[in-house]
Design a protein around this motif. Structure first.
Motif, PDB file in Angstrom:
ATOM      1  N   ASP A 112      29.170  14.767  16.820  1.00  0.00           N
ATOM      2  CA  ASP A 112      30.476  14.203  17.177  1.00  0.00           C
ATOM      3  C   ASP A 112      30.411  13.251  18.365  1.00  0.00           C
ATOM      4  O   ASP A 112      31.097  12.231  18.399  1.00  0.00           O
ATOM      5  CB  ASP A 112      31.467  15.333  17.463  1.00  0.00           C
ATOM      6  CG  ASP A 112      31.918  16.028  16.199  1.00  0.00           C
ATOM      7  OD1 ASP A 112      32.909  15.591  15.603  1.00  0.00           O
ATOM      8  OD2 ASP A 112      31.264  17.004  15.785  1.00  0.00           O
ATOM      9  N   ALA A 139      35.708  19.203  18.263  1.00  0.00           N
ATOM     10  CA  ALA A 139      36.050  17.802  18.012  1.00  0.00           C
ATOM     11  C   ALA A 139      36.824  17.174  19.163  1.00  0.00           C
ATOM     12  O   ALA A 139      37.161  15.996  19.105  1.00  0.00           O
ATOM     13  CB  ALA A 139      36.882  17.697  16.729  1.00  0.00           C
ATOM     14  N   ARG A 190      33.890  14.255  21.426  1.00  0.00           N
ATOM     15  CA  ARG A 190      34.300  12.889  21.074  1.00  0.00           C
ATOM     16  C   ARG A 190      34.749  12.120  22.315  1.00  0.00           C
ATOM     17  O   ARG A 190      34.502  10.917  22.420  1.00  0.00           O
ATOM     18  CB  ARG A 190      35.392  12.928  20.003  1.00  0.00           C
ATOM     19  CG  ARG A 190      34.868  13.508  18.698  1.00  0.00           C
ATOM     20  CD  ARG A 190      35.888  13.575  17.582  1.00  0.00           C
ATOM     21  NE  ARG A 190      35.363  14.389  16.466  1.00  0.00           N
ATOM     22  CZ  ARG A 190      35.989  14.648  15.358  1.00  0.00           C
ATOM     23  NH1 ARG A 190      37.210  14.153  15.151  1.00  0.00           N
ATOM     24  NH2 ARG A 190      35.435  15.401  14.420  1.00  0.00           N
ATOM     25  N   GLN A 201      32.439  10.356   8.311  1.00  0.00           N
ATOM     26  CA  GLN A 201      31.664  11.576   8.135  1.00  0.00           C
ATOM     27  C   GLN A 201      31.486  11.773   6.621  1.00  0.00           C
ATOM     28  O   GLN A 201      32.444  11.603   5.867  1.00  0.00           O
ATOM     29  CB  GLN A 201      32.412  12.791   8.669  1.00  0.00           C
ATOM     30  CG  GLN A 201      32.708  12.815  10.142  1.00  0.00           C
ATOM     31  CD  GLN A 201      33.160  14.205  10.576  1.00  0.00           C
ATOM     32  OE1 GLN A 201      32.357  15.104  10.703  1.00  0.00           O
ATOM     33  NE2 GLN A 201      34.454  14.372  10.795  1.00  0.00           N
TER      34      GLN A 201
END
Length: 335
Positions: A161, A192, A196, A293
């Motif tokens: 990520d 996440a 990120r 993804q």
């Protein structure tokens, strides 16, 4: 009454023990014999009794899959990969929608234990100590998807990520943007959220662009509503911003909707890049540029890894899946 295992054995001219070994993926027969038996099974329409097979193989030919939101486009892509692969490998799938609720998750884990599932795929949530201990009590193999745990040694299938967020931010920078805001999930989310944000910050730092905490809007989720509610705050506080990195495609489309309501044209006045490459990215107007993804493949690989653990009884290596930019129409190249 339908055809029996004896009917299959008689027509294939083999013993019932051989048919049983083939059905339970045990050794002791040639490739030609297997092909002959499988052809007879198809011709007769024989349906093996799952309970009887379970007594022999100690397997129920079912796996459990837990999602925090099974209705999301993100989850559906992963689930398609899991289901298609599991069915090819002879297993059925029990899908559990946990709604990110700890009590519901525990209830589903207990249900899966009662159903004697062969294995579990745990998706997109933090693996708590309570969940881990319950999974270990079940004594079945477990694979994590779109999540990972440093504390608990379970194999996982996910994208890096931090690296993917870095790639998205770098793409904006390489297109001439230096005033870049970010719409993120929860600050404390280790799956996440934080990774990120770290990727976003790392890209800015590597290209010598100052990092301003006020350029990051944290939200309580990754949906359309979070993006729609967050963008007006960016537009009001940071009017100099020329680009936004949204931590999900649904967020990005929500931000685009808010920009439209504010009379801001995309990409002429504002560039936006998303994360995931969901179907909504193609359907949005204009179509959304995003970092992809391989969600279907992640589900596919997870099901294969789980099957390998069941077949061999040994552990498997975790998989970091590739990501890439999908260029569409929401990022403008600055002069």
């Amino acid at each position: 009454m339908g055809p029996t295992i004896k009917d299959v054995a008689k027509k294939a001219n083999v013993s019932t023990a051989t048919v049983s070994r083939i059905l339970n993926d045990l050794p002791g027969y040639s490739k030609e014999t297997k092909e002959k038996v499988m052809k007879v099974i198809e011709e007769l329409g024989y349906q093996p009794n799952a309970v009887a097979r379970g007594l022999v193989s100690k397997r129920t030919q079912t796996i459990g899959v837990l999602f925090p939101d099974v209705s999301s486009m993100f989850s559906s892509e992963i689930l398609n990969g899991i289901e298609d692969t599991a069915h090819e490998l002879g297993s059925s799938v029990i899908v559990c929608n946990t709604d990110r609720d700890g009590k519901r998750t525990m209830k589903y884990l207990q249900l899966l234990q009662e159903k004697r599932v062969d294995g579990v795929i745990f998706t997109s949530e933090v693996l708590t100590e309570e969940y881990y201990e319950t999974l270990m009590d079940m004594q079945v193999p477990v694979v994590l998807v779109s999540t990972a745990s440093y504390r608990y040694p379970l194999p996982y299938v996910k994208v890096d990520d931090k690296h993917a967020a870095y790639t998205a931010t770098e793409y904006l920078i390489q297109n001439g943007h230096t005033q870049i805001a970010m719409i993120s999930g929860r600050k404390e989310d280790p799956i996440a959220g934080a990774p990120r944000v770290e990727g976003y910050k790392q890209a800015l730092s590597d290209y010598g662009i100052p990092i301003h905490e006020e350029s990051i809007v944290y939200t309580d989720g990754f949906g359309f509503q979070q993006g729609q509610e967050s963008f007006p705050r960016i537009a009001e506080k940071l009017p100099e911003v020329t680009a936004v990195f949204a931590a999900s495609d649904e967020m990005a489309v929500g931000a685009m909707s808010a920009a439209y309501q504010l009379g801001i044209q995309i990409p002429d006045q504002l560039s936006i890049i998303g994360y995931d490459n969901l179907k909504i990215a193609e359907m949005s107007i204009p179509p959304l540029t995003t970092v992809a993804q391989p969600l279907y493949q992640m589900g596919e690989v997870a099901a294969k890894l789980l099957n390998e653990m069941l077949r061999t009884g040994s552990s498997v290596e975790s998989r970091i899946m590739p990501h890439h930019i999908v260029e569409r129409c929401t990022v403008k190249r600055m002069k």
